[in-house]
Design a protein around this motif. Sequence first.
Motif, short mmCIF file in Angstrom:
data_model
loop_
_atom_site.label_atom_id
_atom_site.label_comp_id
_atom_site.label_asym_id
_atom_site.label_seq_id
_atom_site.Cartn_x
_atom_site.Cartn_y
_atom_site.Cartn_z
N UNK A 1 43.44 19.64 -15.21
CA UNK A 1 43.14 18.64 -16.33
C UNK A 1 42.15 17.86 -16.19
N UNK A 2 41.40 17.64 -17.13
CA UNK A 2 40.11 17.07 -17.40
C UNK A 2 40.37 15.60 -17.70
N UNK A 3 39.59 14.80 -16.84
CA UNK A 3 39.63 13.31 -17.58
C UNK A 3 38.16 12.92 -18.13
N UNK A 4 38.29 12.11 -19.01
CA UNK A 4 37.29 11.77 -19.80
C UNK A 4 37.08 10.24 -19.92
N UNK A 5 35.77 9.82 -20.06
CA UNK A 5 35.42 8.36 -20.29
C UNK A 5 35.62 8.13 -21.71
N UNK A 6 36.32 7.20 -22.11
CA UNK A 6 36.09 6.68 -23.80
C UNK A 6 35.12 5.85 -23.69
N UNK A 7 34.08 6.16 -24.76
CA UNK A 7 33.13 5.47 -25.02
C UNK A 7 33.31 4.55 -26.15
N UNK A 8 33.99 3.40 -25.98
CA UNK A 8 33.90 2.37 -27.12
C UNK A 8 34.01 0.97 -26.52
N UNK A 9 34.21 0.13 -27.35
CA UNK A 9 34.21 -1.38 -26.85
C UNK A 9 34.97 -1.53 -25.77
N UNK A 10 36.35 -1.26 -26.19
CA UNK A 10 37.35 -1.53 -25.17
C UNK A 10 37.30 -1.00 -23.95
N UNK A 11 36.61 0.09 -23.88
CA UNK A 11 36.30 0.65 -22.32
C UNK A 11 35.17 -0.06 -21.59
N UNK A 12 34.21 -0.67 -21.95
CA UNK A 12 32.96 -1.38 -21.66
C UNK A 12 33.55 -2.82 -21.02
N UNK A 13 34.56 -3.26 -22.07
CA UNK A 13 35.26 -4.50 -21.72
C UNK A 13 36.11 -4.56 -20.30
N UNK A 14 36.81 -3.25 -20.44
CA UNK A 14 37.63 -3.27 -19.17
C UNK A 14 36.92 -3.22 -17.80
N UNK A 15 35.61 -2.05 -17.99
CA UNK A 15 34.87 -2.01 -16.89
C UNK A 15 34.12 -3.34 -16.44
N UNK A 16 33.81 -4.13 -17.38
CA UNK A 16 33.29 -5.49 -17.11
C UNK A 16 34.53 -6.46 -16.56
N UNK A 17 35.51 -6.29 -17.07
CA UNK A 17 36.79 -7.29 -16.34
C UNK A 17 36.88 -6.83 -15.01
N UNK A 18 37.07 -5.30 -14.68
CA UNK A 18 37.38 -4.85 -13.32
C UNK A 18 36.13 -5.18 -12.33
#
Length: 124
Positions: A1-18
Amino acid sequence: MNYIFKKDFYSYLSVACAILLLMAIFPFDSFYYKFLRVFIFIGALVLIFQSYKAPFRLLSFTLVAYLFNPIIPVYLFQKLIWLPVDIICGLLFLSSIIQLKKSKPFIPYTKKKSTKSYGRDRKF
């Protein structure tokens, strides 16, 4: 299984919140925790509206928005109680940015069907 990072606004917001939630482990002034409540509340609301098709994510981010609500705050009074809550919520935000990439199973020695088309087969 491959995991990928979704590059969109929601992903960057999630990283900032984390990152903000994992930084909350260290002792700061009360201003940081008020800012943290507002930022995490807004981030959770945005992710609620983004994940309306996934019921578990919708419920979990609703719970996060309730815990970090700045309008009617939830007081847990001790930092020792907030530490696991911050870590679990930070990991929840990090888990929302990873998407499972489905790949086709490898089946050796299968014949591929050729889809050749010839000029004489055309319909006019």
